[in-house]
Design an enzyme around this catalytic site. Structure first.
Site, PDB file in Angstrom:
ATOM      1  N   ARG A 147       2.418 -23.648  28.428  1.00 18.58           N
ATOM      2  CA  ARG A 147       3.827 -23.495  28.319  1.00 18.58           C
ATOM      3  C   ARG A 147       4.114 -22.245  28.962  1.00 18.58           C
ATOM      4  NH1 ARG A 147       6.506 -20.631  22.524  1.00 18.58           N
ATOM      5  NH2 ARG A 147       6.314 -18.827  23.828  1.00 18.58           N
ATOM      6  N   TYR A 159      12.717 -14.291  24.626  1.00 19.22           N
ATOM      7  CA  TYR A 159      11.489 -14.710  23.884  1.00 19.22           C
ATOM      8  C   TYR A 159      10.629 -15.160  24.598  1.00 19.22           C
ATOM      9  CZ  TYR A 159       9.081 -18.154  21.510  1.00 19.22           C
ATOM     10  OH  TYR A 159       7.928 -18.918  21.116  1.00 19.22           O
ATOM     11  N   ASP A 209       9.568 -23.407  25.716  1.00 22.63           N
ATOM     12  CA  ASP A 209      10.483 -23.336  24.495  1.00 22.63           C
ATOM     13  C   ASP A 209      11.876 -22.623  24.414  1.00 22.63           C
ATOM     14  OD1 ASP A 209      11.207 -22.618  21.810  1.00 22.63           O
ATOM     15  OD2 ASP A 209       9.101 -21.858  21.271  1.00 22.63           O
ATOM     16  N   HIS A 211      13.586 -21.995  22.014  1.00 21.38           N
ATOM     17  CA  HIS A 211      13.616 -21.171  20.858  1.00 21.38           C
ATOM     18  C   HIS A 211      15.222 -21.017  20.304  1.00 21.38           C
ATOM     19  CE1 HIS A 211      11.890 -18.012  18.303  1.00 21.38           C
ATOM     20  NE2 HIS A 211      10.798 -18.995  18.601  1.00 21.38           N
ATOM     21  N   GLU A 235      11.238 -27.599  23.732  1.00 15.02           N
ATOM     22  CA  GLU A 235      11.052 -27.234  22.440  1.00 15.02           C
ATOM     23  C   GLU A 235      12.309 -26.673  21.918  1.00 15.02           C
ATOM     24  OE1 GLU A 235       7.435 -25.148  21.612  1.00 15.02           O
ATOM     25  OE2 GLU A 235       8.348 -24.281  19.779  1.00 15.02           O
ATOM     26  N   GLU A 261       8.823 -26.409  14.083  1.00 11.48           N
ATOM     27  CA  GLU A 261       8.086 -25.248  13.888  1.00 11.48           C
ATOM     28  C   GLU A 261       8.757 -24.789  12.384  1.00 11.48           C
ATOM     29  OE1 GLU A 261       7.898 -23.065  17.507  1.00 11.48           O
ATOM     30  OE2 GLU A 261       8.808 -21.590  16.415  1.00 11.48           O
ATOM     31  N   ARG A 282       6.578 -30.559  15.315  1.00 10.36           N
ATOM     32  CA  ARG A 282       5.987 -29.487  15.610  1.00 10.36           C
ATOM     33  C   ARG A 282       5.367 -28.861  14.292  1.00 10.36           C
ATOM     34  NH1 ARG A 282       4.266 -26.504  18.826  1.00 10.36           N
ATOM     35  NH2 ARG A 282       5.548 -24.503  18.475  1.00 10.36           N
ATOM     36  N   GLU A 338      -0.687 -26.462  19.848  1.00  6.22           N
ATOM     37  CA  GLU A 338      -0.428 -25.146  20.293  1.00  6.22           C
ATOM     38  C   GLU A 338      -1.653 -24.126  20.053  1.00  6.22           C
ATOM     39  OE1 GLU A 338       2.975 -22.994  18.909  1.00  6.22           O
ATOM     40  OE2 GLU A 338       3.144 -21.637  20.292  1.00  6.22           O
ATOM     41  N   TRP A 401      17.725 -16.062  17.000  1.00  4.86           N
ATOM     42  CA  TRP A 401      16.467 -15.779  17.868  1.00  4.86           C
ATOM     43  C   TRP A 401      15.607 -16.664  18.176  1.00  4.86           C
ATOM     44  CZ3 TRP A 401      11.206 -15.421  16.412  1.00  4.86           C
ATOM     45  CH2 TRP A 401      10.611 -14.958  17.768  1.00  4.86           C
TER      46      TRP A 401
HETATM   47  O1  LIG Z   1       4.999 -20.640  19.173  1.00  6.22           O
HETATM   48  C1  LIG Z   1       5.969 -20.924  19.029  1.00  6.22           C
HETATM   49  O2  LIG Z   1       6.546 -21.998  19.605  1.00  6.22           O
HETATM   50  C2  LIG Z   1       7.151 -19.934  18.565  1.00  6.22           C
HETATM   51  O3  LIG Z   1       8.242 -20.550  18.875  1.00  6.22           O
HETATM   52  C3  LIG Z   1       6.548 -18.958  17.949  1.00  6.22           C
HETATM   53  C4  LIG Z   1       7.318 -18.267  16.802  1.00  6.22           C
HETATM   54  O4  LIG Z   1       8.771 -17.767  17.268  1.00  6.22           O
HETATM   55  C5  LIG Z   1       6.630 -17.393  15.922  1.00  6.22           C
HETATM   56  O5  LIG Z   1       5.516 -18.520  15.306  1.00  6.22           O
HETATM   57  C6  LIG Z   1       7.368 -17.220  14.694  1.00  6.22           C
HETATM   58  O6  LIG Z   1       6.760 -16.516  13.686  1.00  6.22           O
HETATM   59 MG   LIG Z   2       8.434 -22.438  19.439  1.00  6.02          MG
END
Ligand SMILES: O=C(O)C(=O)C[C@H](O)[C@H](O)CO
Ligand SMILES: [Mg+2]
Length: 401
Positions: A147, A159, A209, A211, A235, A261, A282, A338, A401
């Site tokens: 990644r 991020y 990602d 995010h 992602e 996630e 995820r 991951e 975020w």
């Molecule tokens: O690992 C990832 O893909 C993430 O987005 C990590 C996250 O921000 C994190 O695990 C939040 O607790």
């Molecule tokens: Mg993520």
């Protein structure tokens, strides 16, 4: 066999982790991860004050019944706190069952479907060059999938980009604030992957990602712009509360999509899966009700040729990682796992049977899920209040975020 007692261990070896230990009258015990980043003590209390009293005296082999009892019996269903608590119980009970059987957990799930679990590493850097050097570092360790995240010119604290070597989003004290500009990011992101393909060629799987930062139409634009670089996945391109949003992205791009996630039940993923709006799910053990519920999500996804890609950032404890690796070794529709390497001090608190070699992990052959907690070590690292950051647009508006 009966559950005689259970308790929660909160420890902070480099970061906070919440672990449930369940003990039985036959001396066998099991452990489960209950860590919910930035909200750890809510799950600890949910377990200690509301769940553990209901477990005492039950047969630990009745995993399904206990799962249903905690899910339906609470009346208040779903949500990250509830489902992380249920996950911890479920993981600990599978650990006990597999230990009693004298088998590694993956054997109870149906045996291995592959020889190893392909994992992806996190490369990041303030600049494209820094990020490429980190990609090289992971290529040298044998990773087949990486990644990549990098600082966006003009933005502070993006991020996925570390201040030091390893990225850890939670910070001690109150939430940190970072700035976000979709315009700057959208112009920059494709150049990162152009550089990666230029330097590393086409044999490496590349992931990214977003995010949750973009609107659906912006995500569609990014997916199209990244198509020439053939990503393994893009992602969380947009928040998924409204699962329908993904239809718009899907109509515009063939870049594969990974989501989930932050999901905690099959209901969060149901429409995305049944409408084939994503390619990878995820969701992982600790945030989605344990092995018992994750298996249902994976089985539904399999009907639609959607594969798993379990979350594995540093806030997923080695206990979650161990359980996830057993799941990954078995699950027929596995995609990728991951992996963010834990700090040495974390590993010292959680001795484990899993291992890494040339881009693949294996859960090991120890009975159970193969991860333990050294309680004397854990006691050396008391809980430290810490939060995930928040993001604001350059005009101050609070953003995702
Ligand atoms: O690992 C990832 O893909 C993430 O987005 C990590 C996250 O921000 C994190 O695990 C939040 O607790
Ligand atoms: Mg993520």
């Amino acid at each position: 066999m009966k559950i005689t007692d259970a308790y929660v261990i909160v420890t902070c070896p480099a970061r906070n982790f919440v672990t449930l230990k369940i003990r039985t009258d036959e001396g066998v015990y099991g452990i489960g991860d209950a860590t919910l980043n930035g909200r750890e003590l809510a799950v600890a209390s949910y377990l200690t004050d509301h769940v553990i009293p209901c477990l005492i005296g039950r047969d630990p082999h009745d995993i399904e019944d206990i799962w249903q009892y905690l899910y339906k019996g609470a009346y208040w269903r779903r949500g990250p706190v509830t489902m992380s608590a249920i996950a911890a119980v479920d993981t600990a009970l599978w650990d006990i069952k597999a230990k009693v059987a004298g088998l590694p957990l993956y054997q109870l799930l149906g045996g291995k479907s592959r020889n190893g679990v392909m994992v992806y590493a996190h490369a990041n850097g303030q600049t494209v060059d820094d990020a490429m050097n980190q990609v090289q570092h992971y290529v040298d360790q044998g990773y087949k999938a990486i990644r990549i995240q990098a600082g966006v010119p003009g933005l502070k604290g993006v991020y996925g980009v570390a201040k030091g070597i390893n990225y850890e989003p939670a910070t001690r004290g109150l939430p940190a604030e970072s700035a976000w500009s979709t315009e700057a990011y959208l112009d920059f992101a494709p150049t990162l992957f152009a550089a990666a393909r230029d330097r590393f060629g086409w044999d490496l799987h590349l992931l990214h990602d977003v995010h949750h930062r973009l609107t659906p139409i912006e995500a569609a634009r990014l997916g199209k712009a990244l198509e020439p670089y053939r990503l393994f996945w893009m992602e969380d391109p947009t928040p998924a509360e409204n699962q329908e949003s993904f239809r718009l992205i899907r109509q515009h791009t063939t870049t594969p999509l990974a989501v989930g996630e932050v999901f905690n039940t099959i209901w969060d993923a149901k429409d995305l899966i049944q409408n084939q709006l994503i390619d990878y799910i995820r969701t992982t053990v600790v945030h989605a009700g344990g092995i018992t519920h994750l298996r249902r999500i994976a089985n539904l996804a399999e009907l639609y040729q959607i594969r798993t890609g379990s979350h594995g950032a540093t806030d997923l404890s080695p206990v979650c990682m161990g359980a996830a690796l057993h799941f990954d070794l078995w699950v027929p529709n596995f995609g990728i796992q991951e992996r963010m390497v834990h700090e040495d001090v974390t590993e010292s608190v959680f001795p484990h049977a899993y291992s890494f070699d040339q881009g693949y992990m294996h859960p090991g052959e120890a009975p159970g899920h193969g991860v333990d907690i050294d309680e004397a070590e854990a006691a050396k690292y008391p809980y430290q209040p810490a939060y995930l950051p928040v993001a604001r647009l350059t005009d101050g508006t609070l953003w995702n975020w």
